[in-house]
Design an enzyme around this catalytic site. Structure first.
Site, PDB file in Angstrom:
ATOM      1  N   ASN A   1      20.659 -38.826  -1.674  1.00 52.68           N
ATOM      2  CA  ASN A   1      20.519 -37.709  -2.759  1.00 52.68           C
ATOM      3  C   ASN A   1      21.014 -36.425  -2.574  1.00 52.68           C
ATOM      4  O   ASN A   1      21.175 -35.952  -1.559  1.00 52.68           O
ATOM      5  CB  ASN A   1      19.023 -37.627  -2.793  1.00 52.68           C
ATOM      6  CG  ASN A   1      18.458 -36.654  -3.842  1.00 52.68           C
ATOM      7  OD1 ASN A   1      18.653 -35.563  -3.710  1.00 52.68           O
ATOM      8  ND2 ASN A   1      17.776 -37.515  -5.060  1.00 52.68           N
TER       9      ASN A   1
ATOM     10  N   ILE B   1       9.209 -27.395  -2.101  1.00 47.82           N
ATOM     11  CA  ILE B   1       9.726 -27.656  -0.354  1.00 47.82           C
ATOM     12  C   ILE B   1      11.101 -26.719  -0.486  1.00 47.82           C
ATOM     13  O   ILE B   1      11.697 -25.993   0.533  1.00 47.82           O
ATOM     14  CB  ILE B   1      10.049 -28.856  -0.016  1.00 47.82           C
ATOM     15  CG1 ILE B   1       8.874 -29.961  -0.104  1.00 47.82           C
ATOM     16  CG2 ILE B   1      10.896 -29.137   1.314  1.00 47.82           C
ATOM     17  CD1 ILE B   1       7.740 -29.601   0.951  1.00 47.82           C
ATOM     18  N   GLY B   2      11.906 -26.624  -1.525  1.00 47.72           N
ATOM     19  CA  GLY B   2      12.978 -26.071  -1.631  1.00 47.72           C
ATOM     20  C   GLY B   2      14.230 -26.606  -0.920  1.00 47.72           C
ATOM     21  O   GLY B   2      15.137 -25.735  -0.302  1.00 47.72           O
TER      22      GLY B   2
ATOM     23  N   ILE C   1      11.164 -40.344 -12.987  1.00 48.61           N
ATOM     24  CA  ILE C   1      11.519 -38.924 -13.120  1.00 48.61           C
ATOM     25  C   ILE C   1      11.308 -38.206 -11.965  1.00 48.61           C
ATOM     26  O   ILE C   1      10.777 -38.741 -10.911  1.00 48.61           O
ATOM     27  CB  ILE C   1      10.614 -38.251 -14.470  1.00 48.61           C
ATOM     28  CG1 ILE C   1       8.994 -38.396 -13.720  1.00 48.61           C
ATOM     29  CG2 ILE C   1      10.727 -38.964 -15.688  1.00 48.61           C
ATOM     30  CD1 ILE C   1       7.998 -37.717 -14.688  1.00 48.61           C
TER      31      ILE C   1
ATOM     32  N   CYS D   1      18.168 -29.563 -10.202  1.00 50.47           N
ATOM     33  CA  CYS D   1      18.650 -28.239  -9.554  1.00 50.47           C
ATOM     34  C   CYS D   1      18.900 -27.137 -10.519  1.00 50.47           C
ATOM     35  O   CYS D   1      19.682 -27.301 -11.420  1.00 50.47           O
ATOM     36  CB  CYS D   1      19.583 -28.435  -8.364  1.00 50.47           C
ATOM     37  SG  CYS D   1      19.297 -29.662  -7.369  1.00 50.47           S
TER      38      CYS D   1
HETATM   39  C1  LIG Z   1       7.338 -33.307  -0.865  1.00 51.52           C
HETATM   40  C2  LIG Z   1       8.381 -34.043  -2.037  1.00 51.52           C
HETATM   41  C3  LIG Z   1       9.781 -33.544  -1.872  1.00 51.52           C
HETATM   42  C4  LIG Z   1      10.862 -33.986  -3.005  1.00 51.52           C
HETATM   43  N1  LIG Z   1      12.101 -33.893  -2.700  1.00 51.52           N
HETATM   44  C5  LIG Z   1      13.072 -34.277  -3.379  1.00 51.52           C
HETATM   45  C6  LIG Z   1      14.330 -34.029  -3.206  1.00 51.52           C
HETATM   46  O1  LIG Z   1      14.863 -33.673  -2.271  1.00 51.52           O
HETATM   47  N2  LIG Z   1      15.511 -34.685  -4.205  1.00 51.52           N
HETATM   48  C7  LIG Z   1      14.987 -35.215  -5.292  1.00 51.52           C
HETATM   49  O2  LIG Z   1      15.524 -35.599  -6.028  1.00 51.52           O
HETATM   50  N3  LIG Z   1      13.439 -35.370  -5.536  1.00 51.52           N
HETATM   51  C8  LIG Z   1      12.756 -35.075  -4.630  1.00 51.52           C
HETATM   52  N4  LIG Z   1      11.279 -35.316  -4.815  1.00 51.52           N
HETATM   53  C9  LIG Z   1      10.819 -35.675  -6.414  1.00 51.52           C
HETATM   54  C10 LIG Z   1      10.313 -37.216  -5.640  1.00 51.52           C
HETATM   55  O3  LIG Z   1      11.428 -38.023  -5.392  1.00 51.52           O
HETATM   56  C11 LIG Z   1       9.996 -37.897  -7.060  1.00 51.52           C
HETATM   57  O4  LIG Z   1      10.934 -38.068  -8.114  1.00 51.52           O
HETATM   58  C12 LIG Z   1       9.016 -37.264  -7.742  1.00 51.52           C
HETATM   59  O5  LIG Z   1       7.711 -36.924  -6.457  1.00 51.52           O
HETATM   60  C13 LIG Z   1       7.931 -38.252  -8.612  1.00 51.52           C
HETATM   61  O6  LIG Z   1       7.514 -39.664  -7.873  1.00 51.52           O
HETATM   62  P1  LIG Z   1       5.883 -39.674  -7.136  1.00 51.52           P
HETATM   63  O7  LIG Z   1       5.060 -39.341  -8.160  1.00 51.52           O
HETATM   64  O8  LIG Z   1       6.050 -41.067  -7.017  1.00 51.52           O
HETATM   65  O9  LIG Z   1       6.163 -38.612  -6.130  1.00 51.52           O
HETATM   66  C14 LIG Z   1      10.161 -34.779  -4.039  1.00 51.52           C
HETATM   67  C15 LIG Z   1       8.888 -34.859  -4.007  1.00 51.52           C
HETATM   68  C16 LIG Z   1       8.062 -34.606  -3.094  1.00 51.52           C
HETATM   69  C17 LIG Z   1       6.619 -34.830  -3.217  1.00 51.52           C
END
Ligand SMILES: Cc1cc2nc3c(=O)[nH]c(=O)nc-3n(C[C@H](O)[C@H](O)[C@H](O)COP(=O)(O)O)c2cc1C
Length: 286
Positions: free
Chosen positions: A82, A54-55, A174, A113
Site C-alpha cells: 500500500n 496513526i498518520g 472503503i 491522503c
Molecule cells: C489502525 C489503522 C491503520 C490504517 N492504516 C492504513 C494505511 O496505512 N493505508 C490504508 O490505505 N488504509 C489504512 N487503514 C484503513 C483500513 O485498511 C481499512 O480501509 C479501514 O479500516 C476499513 O476497514 P475495517 O473496518 O475492516 O478496518 C487503517 C485502519 C486502521 C484501523
C-alpha cells in the site's frame, strides 16, 4: 486479504497462525521517507468501531525493499504494498521503486491522503485528482495496481469510473470515514490530531452500499472492505459485487480474523452446495 495498516508487514503474525493460507497480505501504507506518524493519542474507541489517526507511521520504501521484500519473496501468499504520498510525483516514484522487486505482487494506491499542492484535499475526493494519481502510478510500474477509494467524497461511483478509465486493475474500498471524539472532562478533542478515521462494524453498512454502487459502475474487480468481522459480513460484500474482501479492524482484536473469515466463507459455500465463489459475486444484484 488483510487491510492495510491493520496487519503490519505480515511478518509480525507469521508465528501466530498459517498466514500463507490467506488470499493476499496488504502491508502498512508506505511512503518515500520513513515516518513517525502523528502525536498521541492516536486511537479512540467509538461505538462499534475505532477512531485512528496513526498518520502513516512506516519504515519507508527503501527499508521495505531491503528488509521486508526478501522475506515475502519466500512466501506463498502474495504481498501487496500500500503506497501513500503528498504529491502525484511521490506516488509515481514509489511505484517505480517497487517495480520488479521480488516478493511484491502488486500495489494498492491509497488515495485518501491529503494533496499538499491542492490545499490538503484528499486525492480521492474528486474524479480528476484520483485519475491523475492512477495514471501516474500506472505509467511507473508494470505491477497490477489496486486503487483504494476514500468514502470521503461526494460521489464514489464517479471516482471509481475515473480511476477505471485511468488504468486501475482493480478497485478496493472503503478507507476509513472522517470522524472525531471529544474528551468532555478536558473539553478537548480526544485525538492528538483532532480528526481521525472511523473503521470497524460501525462503517459496514456504508461500505457495503458503496461497494454495491461501485460494482454497478465499473467492470473491474472490486475488493470490499469496511467492518468485516465475520464470514457473513464478507459474504454480504461478495453478494453486493465484490470479488474479494479485506479484513481490517477485526484483526486488531483477533489477529486470526482474516483466516477465520476465509474458513467461514469456505464453510458457507459447502453448506450451500456452491463449488465456485464466483457464483456468489453480485448475487444480490440480480
Ligand atoms: C489502525 C489503522 C491503520 C490504517 N492504516 C492504513 C494505511 O496505512 N493505508 C490504508 O490505505 N488504509 C489504512 N487503514 C484503513 C483500513 O485498511 C481499512 O480501509 C479501514 O479500516 C476499513 O476497514 P475495517 O473496518 O475492516 O478496518 C487503517 C485502519 C486502521 C484501523
Amino acid at each position: 486479504m488483510t487491510a492495510s495498516g491493520t496487519f503490519g508487514y505480515g511478518t509480525e503474525y507469521s508465528h501466530m497462525f498459517d498466514i500463507q493460507k490467506l488470499g493476499a497480505i496488504v502491508c502498512k501504507g508506505t511512503t518515500l521517507e520513513p515516518r513517525d506518524g502523528n502525536p498521541q493519542p492516536r486511537l479512540a474507541d467509538a461505538a462499534c468501531g475505532l477512531l485512528n489517526s496513526i498518520g502513516l507511521q512506516n519504515i519507508g520504501v527503501d527499508a521495505l525493499i531491503r528488509e521486508k521484500a526478501p522475506i515475502w519473496a519466500g512466501w506463498r501468499v502474495p504481498v501487496i504494498v500500500n503506497i501513500a504520498g503528498e504529491t502525484i510525483d511521490d506516488y509515481a516514484r514509489l511505484a517505480s521503486r517497487l517495480d520488479g522487486v521480488a516478493g511484491i505482487s502488486g500495489i494498492e494506491v491509497n488515495i485518501s491522503c491529503p494533496n499538499i499542492k491542492a490545499g490538503g484535499a484528499e486525492f480521492g475526493s474528486t474524479p480528476k485528482s484520483a485519475a491523475e494519481v492512477t495514471t501516474a502510478v500506472k505509467a511507473a510500474t508494470s505491477l497490477p495496481i489496486l486503487v483504494k477509494l476514500t468514502p470521503n467524497t461526494a460521489d464514489i461511483a464517479e471516482v471509481a469510473m475515473a480511476v477505471a478509465e485511468a488504468g486501475a486493475d482493480a478497485i478496493s474500498l472503503i478507507n476509513s470515514l472522517k470522524g472525531m471524539a471529544i474528551d468532555i472532562a478536558q473539553r478537548r478533542p480526544l485525538l492528538g490530531r483532532i480528526t481521525g478515521g472511523l473503521s470497524g462494524p460501525a462503517i459496514k453498512p456504508v461500505a457495503l452500499h458503496m461497494v454495491y454502487e461501485v460494482a454497478g459502475a465499473v467492470r473491474l474487480p472490486v475488493i470490499g472492505c469496511g467492518g468485516i468481522t465475520a464470514a457473513s459480513d464478507a459474504i454480504e460484500f461478495i453478494m453486493a459485487g465484490a470479488s474479494a474482501i479485506q479484513v481490517g479492524t477485526a484483526s486488531l482484536a483477533n489477529p486470526r480474523a482474516p483466516l477465520d473469515v476465509l474458513e467461514g466463507i469456505e464453510q458457507f459455500l459447502k453448506q450451500e452446495g456452491i463449488n465456485n465463489l464466483a457464483d456468489l459475486i453480485g448475487a444480490a444484484r440480480r
